[in-house]
Each structure stands twice: as C-alpha cells, then as structure tokens.
Write an enzyme that holds these catalytic residues in place. Structure first.
Site, short mmCIF file in Angstrom:
data_model
loop_
_atom_site.label_atom_id
_atom_site.label_comp_id
_atom_site.label_asym_id
_atom_site.label_seq_id
_atom_site.Cartn_x
_atom_site.Cartn_y
_atom_site.Cartn_z
N SER A 63 10.73 -8.48 6.07
CA SER A 63 9.46 -9.47 6.78
C SER A 63 9.51 -9.55 8.18
O SER A 63 8.44 -10.47 9.24
CB SER A 63 9.83 -10.36 5.78
OG SER A 63 9.08 -10.41 4.72
N LYS A 66 6.03 -8.14 10.62
CA LYS A 66 5.65 -9.23 10.05
C LYS A 66 5.10 -9.80 11.54
O LYS A 66 3.99 -9.84 12.24
CB LYS A 66 5.81 -10.49 9.35
CG LYS A 66 5.27 -9.86 7.72
CD LYS A 66 5.67 -10.60 7.12
CE LYS A 66 6.24 -11.13 5.68
NZ LYS A 66 6.60 -11.82 4.60
N TYR A 189 1.80 -1.97 4.80
CA TYR A 189 2.22 -3.19 4.70
C TYR A 189 3.33 -2.56 4.19
O TYR A 189 4.93 -2.95 5.06
CB TYR A 189 1.54 -3.60 4.09
CG TYR A 189 2.89 -4.73 3.81
CD1 TYR A 189 3.06 -6.26 4.84
CD2 TYR A 189 2.97 -5.35 2.57
CE1 TYR A 189 3.93 -7.00 4.59
CE2 TYR A 189 4.04 -6.22 2.45
CZ TYR A 189 4.83 -7.29 3.24
OH TYR A 189 5.59 -8.07 2.93
N TYR A 241 10.09 -19.55 6.25
CA TYR A 241 9.21 -19.13 4.76
C TYR A 241 9.47 -20.85 4.60
O TYR A 241 9.87 -21.96 5.94
CB TYR A 241 9.69 -18.49 3.83
CG TYR A 241 9.99 -17.28 4.13
CD1 TYR A 241 9.15 -16.63 4.24
CD2 TYR A 241 10.86 -16.34 4.21
CE1 TYR A 241 8.95 -14.91 4.62
CE2 TYR A 241 11.48 -15.34 4.97
CZ TYR A 241 10.15 -14.47 4.50
OH TYR A 241 10.59 -13.23 5.04
N1 GLN Z 1 8.57 -6.16 1.59
C1 GLN Z 1 9.17 -7.25 1.44
C2 GLN Z 1 8.01 -8.24 0.59
O1 GLN Z 1 6.49 -7.32 0.40
C3 GLN Z 1 9.31 -8.07 1.96
C4 GLN Z 1 10.29 -9.65 2.27
C5 GLN Z 1 10.70 -10.19 3.08
O2 GLN Z 1 11.02 -9.26 3.78
N2 GLN Z 1 10.64 -11.41 3.05
O3 GLN Z 1 8.27 -8.65 -0.42
#
Ligand code: GLN
Length: 320
Positions: A63, A66, A189, A241
C-alpha cells in the site's frame, strides 16, 4: 544527547524481541515472510544515511505504492481532475473496507484505501497497458534512484486471490465511479503493490518527498513540487488507515504503511524515515514499526505540532 547511530542501535535492540502481531496471510505469498526481519533507515536531505538491521532485505511495497501513484496522477492530470474521481476524506475504516464508497459524490473516499487506490491507478495515463506499466515503474525508479522490479510470485498471488479488490472495482463500476477496462486497472494495481523495495529504498523515497520531490541522492526531480502538499496531506489524514488519528496524535508526521510490514514517514524539509518489520497489528500496521516511530517522535520531537523544539530539530539533532 546520545549520538544518533547509537540511539538507533539501542532502539533496534529494544524492539527486536517484540514478537506481537501476525504476518499478513490473505495474500498467500506474504505469509512466507520471516517474522524476525526488522530494519530502520533514515535519510536526510543533505544525503546522510543511517541504517540498522535488515535494511537490504527486499519486500513488496504494497500500500505504500498508493502515495506515489497518487502523486503521479496528480502531476499528470492536475488536482481538480483527480478530485473528481477520488476524494480526500478519511474513512476511519480498514484499508480493504468495501462499504465506504461515497455514493453521493460518486467517489471513493480517499486514495489511501484500496477502493480509492484502484480508482487512482485507473487514471495512470498511457497508450496501452504495457506503456502504463512502464511509466509506473520509471516513476518508482526516480524515487529510489535505481531500477525496480515486480515480484512475479506476489503479483500472481494477489491477482489470483484478490477477490475483494475485484469486487470493489466492480462495485465502483456499477456506481459509475470507474471507467475503462477494470481488469487492466486491477492488474496494474496488483503490479504496483508488488514492486520490490528494501527499507533503505523507502527512506530515500520518503526523503525525496521531504525534499519537495527532489531525490537527495541522485538529485533527480521525481515529481513536480506542486504535488507534495497534496500527498503529504492525505498521508497525514489517511495513511495509517483506521489508526490515522492516533498516529497523527502520537507521532505527528505524514506516513504510509503497507501489509508487507513497511512504514514510510516524512519529516518535511528534514528527512525520510522507514521501518520494516512484517508482524502486523489488527489494523494492518507493523507493530514494531509503530513503536519505533513513537519512540523517535518522543525523543527527537519531530511531531509537526511539537512547537517546543524549534525548526529543523530532527536533522540537526541527528547530525551531532
Ligand atoms: N495489495 C494489498 C491489497 O490490495 C495492499 C494492502 C495494504 O498494503 N494495506 O490488499
């Protein structure tokens, strides 16, 4: 004050024995990580580096990607266009929450939760799928300062088991929040999440953000400086988060975590810091990572609203 390398060593020793938390297992390949991996890296804007632990151990960025893809589309399309597709409002929900799609504004809430990140990825410009992959990889390369590769087994593992992310994309398609080929957007993604980095790379990436997009080691401009304020804002409000509020309160600098165990954080105008340890708490953040950052913030006072220490306190303190 203890010299910074000594302080880092002690911090590392203090938390190396903390074995709380679990490896992420919903992506089967991630469960193969070694729970003992632990690394801390700091890179300052004048290029000083401090490392302790397994800082060369490669892992998938997950993540944390992102942030960089969000910066990429902001740079390509401009703030207003991107805001039409994805908002900047924290959700207070887990990263993979399905329900948090703002049906009134027809946007996912923010680019740091999966729904928003998939929508953001769908905006990556390019002639075709391979051109978009290429642009995405070269974008990461500007931040880390060397070639990057996708971990094929993690990518395949995510693509095969990412039903929840697929469901989210279909839901967004249903609500008119996504356009185009969603299978291609999902592939991209999953690929961005599977880019391999190490802890040192993450600290250099963070330092590049801290330096207004200018990589302090290679001197390359990785992204236009105008994007920095926007990405730091969403990192600060949404990067951790459903722990984002507590993190802002306790640590007080913009950060982003990933399920493979990395946390990247930016001390604006001063340094980039990264911690890697794959044991996660129930919000999906690295247990040791959170503790290390709490200790660092406590000792070096880099919380953005800690006004008692004056400016440039961190970079100056660790230079001694
Ligand atoms: N590739 C993971 C997902 O899409 C990324 C989630 C994360 O790192 N929190 O679930």
């Amino acid at each position: 004050m203890t010299p910074f390398p000594r302080f880092l060593d002690a911090l590392y020793q203090q938390y190396a024995g903390l074995n709380d938390g679990k490896l992420a297992s919903y992506i089967p390949e991630l469960a193969k990580a070694d729970p003992n991996w632990f690394a801390i890296s700091v890179v300052t804007l004048d290029g000083k580096q401090f490392h302790v632990g397994n800082t060369q151990q490669k892992f998938t960025i997950q993540s944390i990607s992102k942030v960089f893809v969000y910066a990429m589309v902001l740079e390509a399309l401009g703030r207003e266009a991107v805001l039409q597709t994805v908002g900047v409002e924290p959700t207070g929900d887990p990263f993979n929450s399905l329900i948090r799609l703002d049906e009134a504004s027809k946007r996912p809430y923010n680019p740091m939760v999966n729904a928003g990140a998939i929508a953001t990825t769908s905006l990556i410009p390019g002639e075709n799928a391979s051109d978009r992959i290429e642009r995405m990889l070269t974008m990461f390369q500007r931040y880390v300062g060397h070639e990057v590769y996708v971990d094929a087994s993690v990518f395949v593992s995510e693509r095969e088991t990412g039903h929840r992310n697929r469901a989210m994309a279909h839901l967004m398609l249903n609500f008119g929040m996504l356009e185009g080929d969603i299978d291609e957007a999902l592939d991209l993604y999953f690929r961005q999440c599977s880019v391999l980095v190490n802890c040192q790379d993450l600290a250099v990436m963070a330092a590049t953000i801290a330096n207004r997009g200018h990589n302090p080691l290679t001197k390359e401009q990785a992204v236009h400086p105008d994007c920095i304020r926007d990405i730091l804002s969403v990192m600060y409000t949404c990067g951790m988060y459903n722990f984002a509020g507590e993190w802002a309160y306790r640590v007080g600098i913009p950060a982003k975590s990933g399920v493979s165990g990395g946390i990247l954080a930016v001390v604006p105008n001063e340094a980039g810091i990264a911690v890697f340890s794959p044991l996660l708490d129930d919000r999906g953040n690295s247990v040791r990572g959170v503790r290390v950052f709490e200790e660092l913030a406590q000792t070096y006072g880099f919380h953005l609203f800690d006004l008692s220490m004056g400016r440039c306190k961190f970079a100056e303190a660790i230079a001694q």
